[in-house]
Design an enzyme around this catalytic site. Structure first.
Site, PDB file in Angstrom:
ATOM      1  CG  ASP A 160     155.438   0.384  -9.666  1.00  0.00           C
ATOM      2  OD1 ASP A 160     155.494  -0.789  -9.668  1.00  0.00           O
ATOM      3  OD2 ASP A 160     155.111   0.935  -8.639  1.00  0.00           O
ATOM      4  CG  ASP A 174     152.700  -3.906  -7.907  1.00  0.00           C
ATOM      5  OD1 ASP A 174     153.117  -4.622  -6.971  1.00  0.00           O
ATOM      6  OD2 ASP A 174     152.955  -2.700  -8.572  1.00  0.00           O
TER       7      ASP A 174
END
Length: 201
Positions: A160, A174
Site C-alpha cells: 500500500d 483497493d
C-alpha cells in the site's frame, strides 16, 4: 362449372384458400422481425477483461515502482500533508483491516475471481462489464501480492502507498475494487441486470 373454376382460379395451398393459417416459415420470419435484438455478449466480455487487465497492470506497475523507489525511504508529499505516498506492507484486507485473517482474505479474493469468471458467460451489459472488470483487476492485483510476496505463499503482505490525511493507506487495486463495488450498487438500484435486462421493482 369447370370453365368457371378455370377463370376464377383454384387455390393451390391452404393459405391461398383463406383458411387464416400462416405458413410455418412465414410465421417464423414474423416472430424474428418482432423479437428485440439481443446485445452481443462477446463484446461485453472483451470489455470486462480489457478493464481487468488495465487495472491489474496499473496496480502491478505502481507497486513495483513503490517497492523499488519508495520503500525504506521518507514519504513523498503530493498535496502537503493531505496526501502522501508512503510505502507500507499490509497483511490485512483493503485499507489495512483484519491483519489476522490474511489467508481468509486470500481465499475470498480467489472466490471473487471465480464468481466473476462464471458470471461473464451471461454478461450483456456494458456498465456491468466495466464494474466487474474493476473488481476482477483489483482482486487479481492484491491476490498477486498475497501469493508472491513475503512472508509466504497465501500469506503475503499487500503493498500500500496512497496515504490521505486521517485515512487508511491503500493502493490502486483497493481503489478499483471500491469503484467497481459502488458501480454495482448503482446499477442494482437502477434495476439493470448483468444480462442486459432492466426491471422495475
Amino acid at each position: 362449372m369447370a370453365e368457371a373454376e378455370r377463370i376464377i382460379g383454384t387455390p393451390d395451398t391452404p393459405d391461398a384458400a383463406g383458411d387464416g393459417r400462416e405458413r410455418p416459415d412465414a410465421e417464423q420470419e414474423r416472430k424474428q422481425e418482432q423479437a428485440p435484438e439481443r446485445p452481443r455478449g462477446k463484446r461485453r466480455v472483451a470489455v470486462l477483461f480489457a478493464v481487468a487487465v488495465f487495472a491489474y497492470l496499473l496496480d502491478l506497475v505502481s507497486k513495483m515502482i513503490v517497492v523499488a523507489k519508495l520503500e525504506h525511504h521518507e514519504p513523498i508529499e503530493i498535496i502537503g500533508d493531505w496526501l502522501r505516498f508512503a510505502a507500507i506492507r499490509n497483511a490485512g484486507a483493503a485499507f489495512g483491516f483484519g491483519e489476522a485473517f490474511t489467508i481468509i482474505f486470500t481465499v475470498i479474493a480467489a472466490a471473487v475471481i471465480v464468481v466473476i469468471a462464471r458470471l461473464a458467460r451471461k454478461l450483456h451489459s456494458l456498465p456491468w462489464a466495466i464494474a466487474l472488470g474493476l473488481l476482477l483487476g483489483g482482486a487479481l492485483g492484491n491476490l498477486t501480492d498475497r501469493i508472491f510476496r513475503a512472508p509466504g505463499v497465501f500469506e503475503g503482505a499487500v503493498v500500500d502507498f496512497i496515504a490521505p490525511k486521517h485515512f487508511a493507506v491503500f493502493n490502486l487495486a483497493d481503489s478499483a475494487i471500491v469503484c467497481g463495488g459502488i458501480l454495482i450498487v448503482i446499477l442494482s438500484f437502477r434495476g439493470l441486470d448483468p444480462d442486459g435486462t432492466v426491471h422495475k421493482d
